[in-house]
Design a protein around this motif. Structure first.
Motif, mmCIF file in Angstrom:
data_model
loop_
_atom_site.group_PDB
_atom_site.id
_atom_site.type_symbol
_atom_site.label_atom_id
_atom_site.label_comp_id
_atom_site.label_asym_id
_atom_site.label_seq_id
_atom_site.Cartn_x
_atom_site.Cartn_y
_atom_site.Cartn_z
ATOM 1 N N LEU A 29 0.471 -1.362 -0.464
ATOM 2 C CA LEU A 29 -0.058 0.146 0.323
ATOM 3 C C LEU A 29 1.070 1.054 -0.205
ATOM 4 O O LEU A 29 0.525 2.101 -0.111
ATOM 5 N N PHE A 33 0.957 4.075 -3.236
ATOM 6 C CA PHE A 33 0.123 5.074 -2.399
ATOM 7 C C PHE A 33 0.813 6.342 -2.806
ATOM 8 O O PHE A 33 1.154 7.425 -3.043
ATOM 9 N N MET A 37 -0.655 9.092 -5.411
ATOM 10 C CA MET A 37 -0.920 9.882 -4.935
ATOM 11 C C MET A 37 -1.082 11.111 -6.060
ATOM 12 O O MET A 37 -2.080 12.016 -5.647
ATOM 13 N N TYR A 253 -0.588 3.301 -11.261
ATOM 14 C CA TYR A 253 -0.249 3.624 -9.978
ATOM 15 C C TYR A 253 -1.252 5.034 -9.363
ATOM 16 O O TYR A 253 -2.310 4.131 -8.621
ATOM 17 N N SER A 256 -4.748 2.700 -9.865
ATOM 18 C CA SER A 256 -4.524 1.599 -8.632
ATOM 19 C C SER A 256 -6.026 1.622 -6.985
ATOM 20 O O SER A 256 -5.611 1.522 -6.412
ATOM 21 N N VAL A 257 -5.238 3.581 -7.092
ATOM 22 C CA VAL A 257 -5.570 4.053 -6.010
ATOM 23 C C VAL A 257 -6.199 4.189 -5.929
ATOM 24 O O VAL A 257 -7.097 4.041 -4.835
#
Length: 281
Positions: A29, A33, A37, A253, A256-257
């Motif tokens: 995680l 993240f 993010m 990514y 995915s978040v």
């Protein structure tokens, strides 16, 4: 003294295993993240992809995932709950019911890509639904059925037989007993299992691979007969099939978040239902 040592060793092994699993999950995680993010902005969530998917957002994939989850819910939940009610409330112990239960348990272990091939043969070709969000949703519904049946049946088994017997003694029919007593009492457990199953289905890629998901569509999916974009497949394509993988890796990514956040919200809803039921009892 020896018994205490064995208890301590068992506790240490269990605690160590739990911490190891949590540590691995935490590393995954943190990695996702920390790299994703920065890509998650309002424009990323509210806009479609642009310039060969190297810019823009993931709105079509979010809408497609919501469509997929809705169709899966409408198909799997009624059939799964009805099957569990039959097995637990109406069916007598016999070879047939044992075979049915064993088949359901075996179906839960079938690889998801097999469901994708079966959905292609059944919904896309045999029923002529074409590659569409409807075919993909029905395929995911088949994938979810064994889990919903199992969790619903377990929730029904936790209702004491004394409640059923008391209701029947007052003159209610078996159907009224199930509808007015058993199902309301088992509802929190049923909803918890359903939500956890749907959150798992929302992240599946293989079953929708052959049944309607697309790399890119121009516009939002507004009909169940259209092809669609989905978050898990979008992540797969950006990570492995895009011509500029390094350039779009932050977008993968970020996607995915968003997917993790959606699954987390579904799981949080299930935990809240479970906690609310415990505080009321």
């Amino acid at each position: 003294m020896k018994a205490r040592l064995i208890i301590f060793l068992n506790w240490f092994v269990l605690l160590g295993s739990t911490l190891l699993v949590c540590a691995v999950l935490g590393i995954i995680l943190v990695d996702i993240f920390s790299k994703g993010m920065s890509s998650v902005t309002w424009e990323f969530i509210s806009q479609p992809p642009a310039k060969g998917m190297t810019q823009g957002g993931i709105l079509p994939a979010i809408i497609g995932t919501l469509w997929l989850t809705l169709i899966t819910t409408l198909f799997a939940v009624p059939f799964g709950v009805a099957c569990a009610i039959y097995l637990n409330e109406y069916a007598f112990p016999s070879i047939l019911t044992n075979v049915i239960r064993a088949s359901i348990r075996n179906l839960a272990g079938v690889p998801s890509i097999i469901y994708g091939l079966f959905g292609l043969a059944l919904f896309v070709q045999a029923f002529r639904l074409g590659t569409s969000v409807l075919s993909a949703g029905l395929t995911l519904g088949l994938l979810s059925l064994p889990y919903i049946i199992t969790t619903t049946e377990e929730a029904l088994k936790r209702i004491p037989n004394s409640m059923r017997e008391a209701t029947l003694a007052l003159g209610a029919t078996q159907f009224e007993t199930i509808k007015d007593v058993v199902l309301p009492s088992a509802l929190p457990g049923i909803l918890t299992g359903v939500i956890l199953t749907l959150s798992r289905a929302a992240g599946e890629t293989a079953p929708i691979l052959f049944t309607g998901v697309a790399f890119y569509i121009n516009g939002l999916t507004s009909s169940v007969n259209q092809e669609f974009m989905a978050l898990p497949y979008h992540i797969y394509m950006l990570s492995t099939q895009h011509q500029s993988i390094e350039q779009v890796r932050p977008l993968a990514y970020g996607t995915s978040v968003v997917l993790i956040a959606m699954v987390f919200l579904l799981n949080l809803t299930a935990f809240y239902i479970r906690f609310k039921n415990r505080t009321q009892q």
